[in-house]
Motif scaffolding. Structure first.
Motif, PDB file in Angstrom:
ATOM      1  N   GLY A 476       0.908  -0.995   0.121  1.00 12.10           N
ATOM      2  CA  GLY A 476      -0.313  -0.162  -0.254  1.00 12.10           C
ATOM      3  C   GLY A 476       1.170   1.352   0.060  1.00 12.10           C
ATOM      4  O   GLY A 476       0.214   2.228   0.326  1.00 12.10           O
ATOM      5  N   PHE A 477       2.127   1.019   0.020  1.00 10.29           N
ATOM      6  CA  PHE A 477       2.977   2.299  -0.788  1.00 10.29           C
ATOM      7  C   PHE A 477       4.066   2.113  -1.982  1.00 10.29           C
ATOM      8  O   PHE A 477       4.710   0.536  -2.592  1.00 10.29           O
ATOM      9  CB  PHE A 477       3.305   2.562   0.685  1.00 10.29           C
ATOM     10  N   ALA A 478       4.784   3.206  -2.168  1.00  8.49           N
ATOM     11  CA  ALA A 478       5.555   3.036  -2.253  1.00  8.49           C
ATOM     12  C   ALA A 478       7.555   3.122  -2.265  1.00  8.49           C
ATOM     13  O   ALA A 478       6.873   4.104  -0.682  1.00  8.49           O
ATOM     14  CB  ALA A 478       5.393   3.918  -3.850  1.00  8.49           C
ATOM     15  N   LEU A 479       7.838   2.943  -2.828  1.00  8.57           N
ATOM     16  CA  LEU A 479       9.627   3.301  -1.908  1.00  8.57           C
ATOM     17  C   LEU A 479      11.047   2.612  -2.776  1.00  8.57           C
ATOM     18  O   LEU A 479      10.568   1.504  -3.901  1.00  8.57           O
ATOM     19  CB  LEU A 479       9.754   1.527  -0.862  1.00  8.57           C
ATOM     20  N   HIS A 494      -4.004  -4.279   7.031  1.00 10.16           N
ATOM     21  CA  HIS A 494      -5.306  -4.553   6.514  1.00 10.16           C
ATOM     22  C   HIS A 494      -6.785  -4.866   5.097  1.00 10.16           C
ATOM     23  O   HIS A 494      -6.025  -4.683   4.145  1.00 10.16           O
ATOM     24  CB  HIS A 494      -6.110  -3.012   6.828  1.00 10.16           C
ATOM     25  N   SER A 495      -7.710  -5.025   5.455  1.00 12.53           N
ATOM     26  CA  SER A 495      -8.111  -5.149   4.173  1.00 12.53           C
ATOM     27  C   SER A 495      -8.815  -4.590   3.153  1.00 12.53           C
ATOM     28  O   SER A 495      -9.370  -3.458   4.030  1.00 12.53           O
ATOM     29  CB  SER A 495      -9.217  -6.314   4.664  1.00 12.53           C
ATOM     30  N   ARG A 496      -8.893  -4.815   2.038  1.00 15.05           N
ATOM     31  CA  ARG A 496      -9.359  -3.152   1.401  1.00 15.05           C
ATOM     32  C   ARG A 496      -9.367  -4.149  -0.070  1.00 15.05           C
ATOM     33  O   ARG A 496      -8.680  -4.153  -0.550  1.00 15.05           O
ATOM     34  CB  ARG A 496      -7.745  -2.337   1.169  1.00 15.05           C
ATOM     35  N   SER A 520       1.445  -5.391  12.465  1.00 15.53           N
ATOM     36  CA  SER A 520       1.166  -6.016  13.283  1.00 15.53           C
ATOM     37  C   SER A 520       2.087  -7.480  12.583  1.00 15.53           C
ATOM     38  O   SER A 520       1.743  -8.500  12.228  1.00 15.53           O
ATOM     39  CB  SER A 520      -0.176  -6.673  12.474  1.00 15.53           C
ATOM     40  N   GLY A 521       3.010  -7.196  11.452  1.00 13.01           N
ATOM     41  CA  GLY A 521       4.219  -7.890  10.877  1.00 13.01           C
ATOM     42  C   GLY A 521       5.507  -6.974  10.438  1.00 13.01           C
ATOM     43  O   GLY A 521       4.547  -5.495  10.267  1.00 13.01           O
ATOM     44  N   LEU A 522       6.444  -7.815   9.705  1.00 14.94           N
ATOM     45  CA  LEU A 522       7.472  -6.279   9.339  1.00 14.94           C
ATOM     46  C   LEU A 522       7.445  -7.105   7.913  1.00 14.94           C
ATOM     47  O   LEU A 522       7.113  -8.282   7.256  1.00 14.94           O
ATOM     48  CB  LEU A 522       8.909  -7.038   9.807  1.00 14.94           C
ATOM     49  N   ALA A 545       0.826 -15.581  15.980  1.00 19.15           N
ATOM     50  CA  ALA A 545       0.731 -17.459  15.141  1.00 19.15           C
ATOM     51  C   ALA A 545      -0.054 -16.918  14.214  1.00 19.15           C
ATOM     52  O   ALA A 545      -0.417 -15.991  14.368  1.00 19.15           O
ATOM     53  CB  ALA A 545      -0.143 -18.309  16.928  1.00 19.15           C
ATOM     54  N   GLU A 546       0.391 -18.045  14.098  1.00 20.47           N
ATOM     55  CA  GLU A 546      -0.962 -17.545  12.090  1.00 20.47           C
ATOM     56  C   GLU A 546      -2.158 -17.428  12.218  1.00 20.47           C
ATOM     57  O   GLU A 546      -2.623 -18.209  13.071  1.00 20.47           O
ATOM     58  CB  GLU A 546      -0.154 -19.632  11.695  1.00 20.47           C
ATOM     59  N   GLY A 547      -2.999 -16.581  11.711  1.00 25.69           N
ATOM     60  CA  GLY A 547      -3.889 -16.560  11.471  1.00 25.69           C
ATOM     61  C   GLY A 547      -4.987 -14.813  12.112  1.00 25.69           C
ATOM     62  O   GLY A 547      -5.222 -14.687  12.627  1.00 25.69           O
ATOM     63  N   GLU A 548      -3.132 -14.476  13.012  1.00 26.43           N
ATOM     64  CA  GLU A 548      -2.933 -13.599  14.199  1.00 26.43           C
ATOM     65  C   GLU A 548      -2.467 -12.033  13.085  1.00 26.43           C
ATOM     66  O   GLU A 548      -1.765 -11.522  14.305  1.00 26.43           O
ATOM     67  CB  GLU A 548      -2.561 -13.312  15.186  1.00 26.43           C
ATOM     68  N   ALA A 549      -2.186 -12.368  12.322  1.00 26.16           N
ATOM     69  CA  ALA A 549      -1.744 -11.249  10.930  1.00 26.16           C
ATOM     70  C   ALA A 549      -2.399  -9.781  11.238  1.00 26.16           C
ATOM     71  O   ALA A 549      -2.267  -9.130  11.020  1.00 26.16           O
ATOM     72  CB  ALA A 549      -1.458 -11.945   9.652  1.00 26.16           C
ATOM     73  N   LEU A 550      -3.994 -10.269  11.259  1.00 23.36           N
ATOM     74  CA  LEU A 550      -4.280  -8.584  10.544  1.00 23.36           C
ATOM     75  C   LEU A 550      -4.537  -7.966  12.647  1.00 23.36           C
ATOM     76  O   LEU A 550      -5.009  -8.812  13.634  1.00 23.36           O
ATOM     77  CB  LEU A 550      -6.106  -8.819  10.369  1.00 23.36           C
ATOM     78  N   ALA A 551      -4.125  -6.418  12.209  1.00 25.52           N
ATOM     79  CA  ALA A 551      -4.154  -5.748  13.584  1.00 25.52           C
ATOM     80  C   ALA A 551      -5.817  -5.822  14.185  1.00 25.52           C
ATOM     81  O   ALA A 551      -7.107  -5.426  12.632  1.00 25.52           O
ATOM     82  CB  ALA A 551      -4.021  -4.187  12.836  1.00 25.52           C
TER      83      ALA A 551
END
Length: 551
Positions: A476-479, A494-496, A520-522, A545-551
């Motif tokens: 969701g960003f440029a770099l 996040h879901s978009r 929520s992660g790197l 843990a797996e399944g807990e990635a969404l903030a």
């Protein structure tokens, strides 16, 4: 005759000083004229100050030696280039080639000349380039580097995982205590599920061959869940409740809301198909099939399944014994007062909480003093009771960094010493005694990146489980960045528009803590990536843990 007093005009001392001044003036003039002309390309060495001239070959003689300078040049022309010429051309002359007569002088003193290219005795090593990954005495080979400095990320990760040669031993725990543990053996079904043909709802069991639409059937018999199966008489209906075994002779169940009940008879409004509202034996699970494979991380779903099979205890891998050490004279624990120049230790609580969320118990101790002896004692004690020794800070080459020297003193081996990643470049991994060793950097974001990219998959490998997979998202960003090193950025998922998107949570800086609050992660950027555009695929290493990635 008048005496020649020192400094008196006409004295011997005065005359000597005047001559010295004239000689110095003439020398300065000669150097100025020579430098203004520049070097004489036709005569190498002429017109160049002596300290900038090419180094002489080892053993070359000056005037007065065999053949003098002319003889020496003629001999060099006949025999080929002088020894060490290649080193001189590359500006890498060995220490014994800096002056032609050095080897002979050493022999006269009784010492053997040093081998070309080796540092002189007592010379201090430098740590540029491959030096950080160079082999030190008693250490395993760790000299694979990349142009940016440090071992390539993928190679370093492969070496770290290869340290776990065998899985941890197995142990048996009660069913209720197996959540978060790794299955150590295949778990097979003991029973068919369902164990028998049963009704899926409250209603009436009938035999389709003896029923006609609109017919009235007498109700004979009743079976509830937990009772033995009954028997269906010809041309009758059998009252049955959800979960009850199907009576012998029945092949369908009509829901009670689809019949008319009157004085012990039911009227069939319509005829269902055979097998309607039935659960057939073993249609879910058949006895003997493998339910859970080794290496599976168990959770509530597996507990449910095993409980339905009547399993009381489960074989799992033993928890890794992990000892966490931190160093730094500036560190103080939470609640302790701070003197000027001191800070609270945030790495130890962060790693302890992170490991606990991964199901790993941690033993930690107060910060180790910035002294070689204290670090050596702490590492020796930790290696004696741990499967994995984890340190933060002290792994670099600063004056107060003593982890490397302590490891070497204890006979440790390092497979990785510096990784081409940002943040987290000073990262080390190897063995110390019977324990594995992982040294993380001291900055919080750098320590976190090392924990997610190296520590977490290493713990999974020790337990015989597959490495956690990254979450695939959309940038969701440029770099724009300089390629050459892998990079980790805190992001929020996040879901978009129905797609998982990653957004940055703060500016760069391995010592910053605020970007972690909303993350929520790197996000992981490969070493060769030069530009990231919005919408590009992006891998994210989640904190939980797996399944807990969404903030």
């Amino acid at each position: 005759m008048s005496p020649c007093w020192p400094g008196r005009p006409g004295s011997r001392a005065s005359t000597c000083r005047a001559r010295r001044r004239r000689w110095c003036s003439e020398e300065r003039g000669r150097h100025a004229r020579r430098n203004s002309r520049g070097p004489d390309r036709s005569r190498p060495g002429r017109g160049v100050p002596r300290h900038r001239r090419p180094l002489r070959a080892a053993g070359a003689r000056r005037a007065g030696g065999a053949g003098g300078r002319r003889g020496g040049r003629a001999a060099a022309g006949r025999e080929g280039p002088a020894p060490g010429g290649a080193w001189r051309r590359g500006g890498l002359a060995g220490p014994d080639e800096r002056h032609g007569r050095l080897p002979a002088a050493r022999r006269r003193r009784g010492g053997a000349p040093a081998a070309p290219g080796l540092p002189r005795s007592g010379a201090r090593p430098h740590h540029a380039g491959a030096g950080m990954n160079a082999i030190t005495p008693g250490f395993a080979r760790a000299d694979l580097t990349c142009p940016g400095g440090g071992m390539p990320f993928e190679e370093a990760r492969a070496r770290v995982l290869a340290l776990a040669e065998a899985s941890l031993p197995a142990e048996t725990v009660p069913l209720e205590a197996c959540c978060g543990r790794i299955a150590a053996a295949p778990l097979q079904a003991r029973l068919d599920l369902p164990r028998f043909d049963q009704s899926a709802m409250d209603g009436y069991a009938i035999a389709m061959g003896a029923a006609l639409p609109g017919a009235w059937l007498p109700v004979a018999g009743r079976t509830a869940a937990g009772e033995a199966p009954g028997w269906l008489a010809p041309a009758t209906a059998h009252r049955i409740l959800t979960g009850a075994p199907l009576p012998e002779g029945a092949d369908a169940v009509i829901a009670q809301e689809h019949v008319v009940l009157r004085e012990g008879f039911i009227q069939l409004a319509g005829l269902p198909a055979p097998g309607t509202n039935l659960r057939r034996r073993a249609e879910d699970i058949r006895a003997g099939e493998v339910l859970i494979h080794p290496g599976t991380r168990l959770d509530w779903r597996h507990v449910t399944l095993l409980a339905a099979q009547g399993v009381e205890a489960v074989p799992v891998r033993r928890h890794p014994r992990l000892v966490l050490l931190s160093s730094g004279r500036e560190l103080r624990g939470t609640g302790q007062p701070l003197a000027p120049g001191q800070i609270h230790d945030s790495n130890t609580p962060m790693l302890r909480a992170l490991l606990r969320s991964w199901g790993v118990a941690v033993q930690s101790r107060p910060a180790v003093a910035d002294e070689a002896g204290a670090m050596r004692d702490a590492l020796r004690e930790a290696a004696g009771k741990a499967d994995l020794v984890l340190t933060t800070a002290g792994i670099s080459v600063g004056d107060e960094d003593h982890v490397r020297e302590a490891l070497r003193a204890l006979g440790g081996e390092l497979a990785v010493l510096k990784v081409a990643m940002k943040p987290g470049k000073p990262l080390a991994a190897g063995r110390i005694g019977g324990a594995l060793f992982l040294g993380l950097p001291g900055n919080p974001q750098a320590a976190l990146a090392g924990a997610l990219a190296f520590l977490r998959p290493l713990l999974a490998r020790m337990a015989g489980a597959p490495a956690p997979r990254p979450v695939v998202s959309r940038a969701g960003f440029a770099l724009r960045r300089r390629p050459g090193r892998a990079e980790f950025l805190p992001v929020r998922l996040h879901s978009r528009d129905g797609v998982l998107e990653a957004a940055r949570t703060g500016p760069d800086g391995s010592g910053r803590l605020s970007p972690l609050l909303g993350a929520s992660g790197l996000a992981f950027l490969e070493a060769g990536l030069q530009e990231l555009r919005p919408g590009d695929a992006l891998d994210v290493l989640p904190f939980g843990a797996e399944g807990e990635a969404l903030a």
